[in-house]
Scaffold this motif. Structure first.
Motif, PDB file in Angstrom:
ATOM      1  N   GLY A 134       0.801  -1.217   0.000  1.00 38.84           N
ATOM      2  CA  GLY A 134       0.000   0.000   0.000  1.00 38.84           C
ATOM      3  C   GLY A 134       0.833   1.266   0.000  1.00 38.84           C
ATOM      4  O   GLY A 134       2.036   1.254  -0.288  1.00 38.84           O
ATOM      5  N   ASP A 135       0.165   2.357   0.342  1.00 44.03           N
ATOM      6  CA  ASP A 135       0.777   3.682   0.266  1.00 44.03           C
ATOM      7  C   ASP A 135       1.929   3.821   1.265  1.00 44.03           C
ATOM      8  O   ASP A 135       1.930   3.209   2.338  1.00 44.03           O
ATOM      9  CB  ASP A 135      -0.277   4.763   0.550  1.00 44.03           C
ATOM     10  CG  ASP A 135      -1.406   4.753  -0.475  1.00 44.03           C
ATOM     11  OD1 ASP A 135      -1.097   4.617  -1.669  1.00 44.03           O
ATOM     12  OD2 ASP A 135      -2.579   4.849  -0.067  1.00 44.03           O
ATOM     13  N   ARG A 136       2.886   4.652   0.912  1.00 44.94           N
ATOM     14  CA  ARG A 136       4.026   4.875   1.796  1.00 44.94           C
ATOM     15  C   ARG A 136       3.578   5.642   3.036  1.00 44.94           C
ATOM     16  O   ARG A 136       2.655   6.468   2.992  1.00 44.94           O
ATOM     17  CB  ARG A 136       5.121   5.648   1.070  1.00 44.94           C
ATOM     18  CG  ARG A 136       4.703   7.012   0.561  1.00 44.94           C
ATOM     19  CD  ARG A 136       5.799   7.641  -0.287  1.00 44.94           C
ATOM     20  NE  ARG A 136       5.366   8.921  -0.866  1.00 44.94           N
ATOM     21  CZ  ARG A 136       5.446  10.086  -0.241  1.00 44.94           C
ATOM     22  NH1 ARG A 136       5.954  10.132   0.984  1.00 44.94           N
ATOM     23  NH2 ARG A 136       5.029  11.198  -0.819  1.00 44.94           N
ATOM     24  N   GLY A 137       4.231   5.346   4.152  1.00 47.50           N
ATOM     25  CA  GLY A 137       3.940   6.059   5.392  1.00 47.50           C
ATOM     26  C   GLY A 137       2.689   5.616   6.110  1.00 47.50           C
ATOM     27  O   GLY A 137       2.234   6.289   7.037  1.00 47.50           O
ATOM     28  N   THR A 138       2.117   4.480   5.716  1.00 44.23           N
ATOM     29  CA  THR A 138       0.855   4.046   6.336  1.00 44.23           C
ATOM     30  C   THR A 138       1.062   3.076   7.494  1.00 44.23           C
ATOM     31  O   THR A 138       0.092   2.609   8.092  1.00 44.23           O
ATOM     32  CB  THR A 138      -0.063   3.403   5.281  1.00 44.23           C
ATOM     33  OG1 THR A 138       0.680   2.442   4.516  1.00 44.23           O
ATOM     34  CG2 THR A 138      -0.632   4.461   4.346  1.00 44.23           C
ATOM     35  N   GLY A 139       2.306   2.728   7.819  1.00 46.13           N
ATOM     36  CA  GLY A 139       2.549   1.895   8.995  1.00 46.13           C
ATOM     37  C   GLY A 139       2.790   0.429   8.710  1.00 46.13           C
ATOM     38  O   GLY A 139       2.709  -0.397   9.628  1.00 46.13           O
ATOM     39  N   ALA A 192       0.199  18.648   5.778  1.00 44.02           N
ATOM     40  CA  ALA A 192       0.057  17.435   4.967  1.00 44.02           C
ATOM     41  C   ALA A 192       0.222  17.754   3.491  1.00 44.02           C
ATOM     42  O   ALA A 192       0.822  16.976   2.739  1.00 44.02           O
ATOM     43  CB  ALA A 192      -1.299  16.790   5.231  1.00 44.02           C
ATOM     44  N   LEU A 193      -0.296  18.893   3.065  1.00 45.67           N
ATOM     45  CA  LEU A 193      -0.146  19.286   1.665  1.00 45.67           C
ATOM     46  C   LEU A 193       1.328  19.492   1.314  1.00 45.67           C
ATOM     47  O   LEU A 193       1.799  19.099   0.254  1.00 45.67           O
ATOM     48  CB  LEU A 193      -0.944  20.565   1.396  1.00 45.67           C
ATOM     49  CG  LEU A 193      -2.469  20.413   1.404  1.00 45.67           C
ATOM     50  CD1 LEU A 193      -3.137  21.779   1.260  1.00 45.67           C
ATOM     51  CD2 LEU A 193      -2.913  19.491   0.260  1.00 45.67           C
ATOM     52  N   PRO A 230      -0.316   8.229   8.243  1.00 47.47           N
ATOM     53  CA  PRO A 230       0.040   8.142   9.661  1.00 47.47           C
ATOM     54  C   PRO A 230       1.437   8.698   9.959  1.00 47.47           C
ATOM     55  O   PRO A 230       1.654   9.296  11.017  1.00 47.47           O
ATOM     56  CB  PRO A 230      -0.029   6.641   9.944  1.00 47.47           C
ATOM     57  CG  PRO A 230      -1.036   6.127   8.976  1.00 47.47           C
ATOM     58  CD  PRO A 230      -0.818   6.928   7.729  1.00 47.47           C
ATOM     59  N   ARG A 231       2.372   8.511   9.038  1.00 44.47           N
ATOM     60  CA  ARG A 231       3.710   9.064   9.248  1.00 44.47           C
ATOM     61  C   ARG A 231       3.658  10.579   9.294  1.00 44.47           C
ATOM     62  O   ARG A 231       4.276  11.217  10.163  1.00 44.47           O
ATOM     63  CB  ARG A 231       4.654   8.606   8.140  1.00 44.47           C
ATOM     64  CG  ARG A 231       6.083   9.151   8.317  1.00 44.47           C
ATOM     65  CD  ARG A 231       6.923   8.790   7.102  1.00 44.47           C
ATOM     66  NE  ARG A 231       7.051   7.353   6.972  1.00 44.47           N
ATOM     67  CZ  ARG A 231       7.352   6.732   5.827  1.00 44.47           C
ATOM     68  NH1 ARG A 231       7.523   7.429   4.716  1.00 44.47           N
ATOM     69  NH2 ARG A 231       7.474   5.426   5.796  1.00 44.47           N
ATOM     70  N   ALA A 232       2.884  11.196   8.359  1.00 51.84           N
ATOM     71  CA  ALA A 232       2.738  12.645   8.359  1.00 51.84           C
ATOM     72  C   ALA A 232       2.050  13.123   9.641  1.00 51.84           C
ATOM     73  O   ALA A 232       2.430  14.145  10.224  1.00 51.84           O
ATOM     74  CB  ALA A 232       1.944  13.095   7.137  1.00 51.84           C
ATOM     75  N   ASN A 242      -3.839   5.304   2.336  1.00 57.19           N
ATOM     76  CA  ASN A 242      -3.821   6.576   3.057  1.00 57.19           C
ATOM     77  C   ASN A 242      -5.216   6.923   3.581  1.00 57.19           C
ATOM     78  O   ASN A 242      -6.231   6.633   2.929  1.00 57.19           O
ATOM     79  CB  ASN A 242      -3.335   7.702   2.148  1.00 57.19           C
ATOM     80  CG  ASN A 242      -1.820   7.737   2.047  1.00 57.19           C
ATOM     81  OD1 ASN A 242      -1.121   7.348   2.975  1.00 57.19           O
ATOM     82  ND2 ASN A 242      -1.312   8.204   0.914  1.00 57.19           N
ATOM     83  N   PRO A 243      -5.296   7.550   4.735  1.00 58.35           N
ATOM     84  CA  PRO A 243      -6.603   7.944   5.283  1.00 58.35           C
ATOM     85  C   PRO A 243      -7.175   9.140   4.530  1.00 58.35           C
ATOM     86  O   PRO A 243      -6.434   9.917   3.915  1.00 58.35           O
ATOM     87  CB  PRO A 243      -6.263   8.316   6.727  1.00 58.35           C
ATOM     88  CG  PRO A 243      -4.838   8.787   6.666  1.00 58.35           C
ATOM     89  CD  PRO A 243      -4.175   7.939   5.623  1.00 58.35           C
ATOM     90  N   ASP A 244      -8.510   9.274   4.590  1.00 61.34           N
ATOM     91  CA  ASP A 244      -9.107  10.497   4.057  1.00 61.34           C
ATOM     92  C   ASP A 244      -8.924  11.610   5.092  1.00 61.34           C
ATOM     93  O   ASP A 244      -8.308  11.409   6.144  1.00 61.34           O
ATOM     94  CB  ASP A 244     -10.577  10.278   3.694  1.00 61.34           C
ATOM     95  CG  ASP A 244     -11.443   9.875   4.879  1.00 61.34           C
ATOM     96  OD1 ASP A 244     -11.069  10.185   6.041  1.00 61.34           O
ATOM     97  OD2 ASP A 244     -12.491   9.226   4.673  1.00 61.34           O
ATOM     98  N   LYS A 245      -9.490  12.791   4.806  1.00 59.70           N
ATOM     99  CA  LYS A 245      -9.259  13.945   5.662  1.00 59.70           C
ATOM    100  C   LYS A 245      -9.727  13.703   7.095  1.00 59.70           C
ATOM    101  O   LYS A 245      -8.992  13.964   8.057  1.00 59.70           O
ATOM    102  CB  LYS A 245      -9.954  15.177   5.084  1.00 59.70           C
ATOM    103  CG  LYS A 245      -9.733  16.438   5.916  1.00 59.70           C
ATOM    104  CD  LYS A 245     -10.402  17.652   5.262  1.00 59.70           C
ATOM    105  CE  LYS A 245     -10.188  18.900   6.112  1.00 59.70           C
ATOM    106  NZ  LYS A 245     -10.814  20.090   5.476  1.00 59.70           N
ATOM    107  N   ASP A 246     -10.952  13.197   7.258  1.00 58.04           N
ATOM    108  CA  ASP A 246     -11.490  12.986   8.601  1.00 58.04           C
ATOM    109  C   ASP A 246     -10.683  11.936   9.359  1.00 58.04           C
ATOM    110  O   ASP A 246     -10.409  12.091  10.560  1.00 58.04           O
ATOM    111  CB  ASP A 246     -12.960  12.563   8.524  1.00 58.04           C
ATOM    112  CG  ASP A 246     -13.858  13.702   8.041  1.00 58.04           C
ATOM    113  OD1 ASP A 246     -13.437  14.874   8.172  1.00 58.04           O
ATOM    114  OD2 ASP A 246     -14.967  13.414   7.559  1.00 58.04           O
TER     115      ASP A 246
END
Length: 437
Positions: free
Chosen positions: A252-257, A411-412, A419-421, A378-382
């Motif tokens: 999956g996406d980078r930085g997601t744990g 984040a932008l 999660p890393r951000a 990656n998570p959405d905004k909420d």
């Protein structure tokens, strides 16, 4: 009589201690008060067992060490102190002992020797780790060597002082060796042998195994992603319990744990599981790892972070063979990999349809060999704000609504929500804006 053989060591007392008795004191020659549970009893040792060892005899016992030869080699300064016959040699050997004890991070020569013994790889420790039958001769030799180590651990700096060196002689602490045969058998059955007996997290490379120093991270430190973590936990616990379990790809996406999830297993299952990290560049060393751990009772996760292959990469064939259970494999090991690439095999010229089809087939063959694929997105905004809020509050900080706006801007700048951000933004909040509860 020279200083080199003034010191004597009571074999009877050492034998009692190495047999697991708590010796309180000696009341007379051959009579020892020992602790048995909550009671104290007097045990009489026959006079012939109360033999004393001179320095020369102790050195001969040291030279007779065969099973724990690598431990004996590490104890050279201590053994040579026994033989030193002038002040210069004694001071130099004592300095080496002091340095070795301090570098080992222990308090005494006995603890230093015991750590070396626990982490040694030899025929006895390998047999004990596999719960195999141990030959009588091997057992007798191990017990003899443990007695020698105990005697060496009792050597005191005071035995080697002279008027000329008393003011500056290195005063290492001594004693503290508690290992005995039965304890070692149990220890190696539970923990393995060699360096793998001395921790839960390791790295493997050209120099073999090394202890990995990782942050004390727990699965609870990765906020949300409960379903993803639950799949990994279930598979891991099945593996530990001897139930069917699968080689796993965390994709999956980078930085997601993804990597955090695997590394957290070290702390979550300490004493039940060992994690060995292998670089993707060293995949051809997988058979070496399997050979080292094959036949042991302990369970091992081989962790490969950021897995990817080039076209016609020979490592891919080694890896596929390992995943499908080749003859060189080990049934006490699973492979956990992470990847944030859409394609494990890097794409080449997309205009060449035939070549691209071959690459797709090769990639599907790789994916098919993972029994479990867990996807991290990656998570959405909420969800991102919720993760950040949990991290901030877990640090004992007040949550303020304006942190959400700060987080979105940050984040932008970092290229997206993850999660890393969120953790990095929590660090920023803690150091710049936060008020403690």
């Amino acid at each position: 009589m020279t200083v080199s053989n003034v010191r004597i060591v009571s074999a009877a007392k050492v034998l009692l201690e190495i047999s697991g008795f708590d010796v309180i004191r000696q009341t007379s020659l051959g009579n020892y008060v020992i602790k048995c549970g909550r009671a104290r009893e007097t045990l009489t040792i026959k006079r012939k067992c109360a033999k004393i060892f001179t320095m020369d005899e102790l050195y001969l016992r040291y030279k007779a060490i065969a099973v724990y030869k690598s431990v004996a080699d590490a104890l050279t300064p201590l053994a040579e102190l026994v033989r030193a016959d002038d002040d210069c040699a004694r001071v130099e050997r004592a300095a080496g002992i002091f340095r070795a004890v301090e570098q080992a991070g222990v308090r005494s020569t006995g603890e230093w020797i015991e750590r070396l013994v626990l982490c040694d790889d030899n025929p006895f420790t390998r047999a004990a780790s596999a719960c195999a039958r141990i030959d009588k001769r091997l057992k007798a030799q191990v017990e003899t060597e443990l007695l020698t180590f105990k005697q060496l651990s009792l050597l005191s700096p005071n035995d080697f002082l002279s008027d000329a060196t008393a003011a500056f002689f290195p005063r290492f602490d001594f004693g503290g060796f508690k290992a005995n045969y039965d304890k070692l058998v149990r220890f190696h059955a539970d923990n393995g042998c060699g360096i793998l007996a001395c921790g839960s997290a390791f790295k493997y490379g050209a120099g073999g195994f090394g202890i990995a120093h990782i942050d004390d991270v727990r699965l609870s430190d990765l906020k949300n992603y409960d379903e993803e973590k639950a799949e990994i936990v279930k598979n891991t616990e099945n593996f530990i319990a001897g139930l069917p379990a699968f080689h796993t790809l965390l994709y999956g996406d980078r930085g997601t744990g993804k990597s955090t999830t695997v590394r957290a297993l070290c702390a979550e299952y300490e004493g039940k599981l060992k994690v060995i990290e292998l670089s993707g560049e060293d995949l051809d060393r997988l058979p070496d790892i399997f050979a080292a751990i094959r036949g042991r009772r302990q369970k091992h996760i081989i962790f490969i972070d950021d897995l990817s292959f080039d076209e016609n990469d020979r490592r891919a064939d080694v890896f596929k063979a390992a995943l499908e259970g080749s003859l060189d494999g080990a049934d006490n090991a699973l492979i956990y990999c992470t990847s944030n690439r859409r394609h494990l095999i890097k794409e080449t010229d997309r205009s060449d349809v035939r070549r691209r089809n071959d690459e797709v087939q090769a990639e599907l063959a790789l994916f098919d060999r993972f029994g479990l694929v867990v996807t991290y997105i990656n998570p959405d905004k909420d969800e991102f704000i919720d993760i950040l809020k949990q991290i901030v509050r877990s640090r004992g900080l007040h949550w303020r609504d304006e942190y959400a706006s700060i987080a979105e801007l940050a984040a932008l700048k970092k290229g997206g929500r993850s999660p890393r951000a969120a953790k990095q933004i929590a660090d920023l909040i803690e150091s710049t804006y936060a008020e403690f509860i």
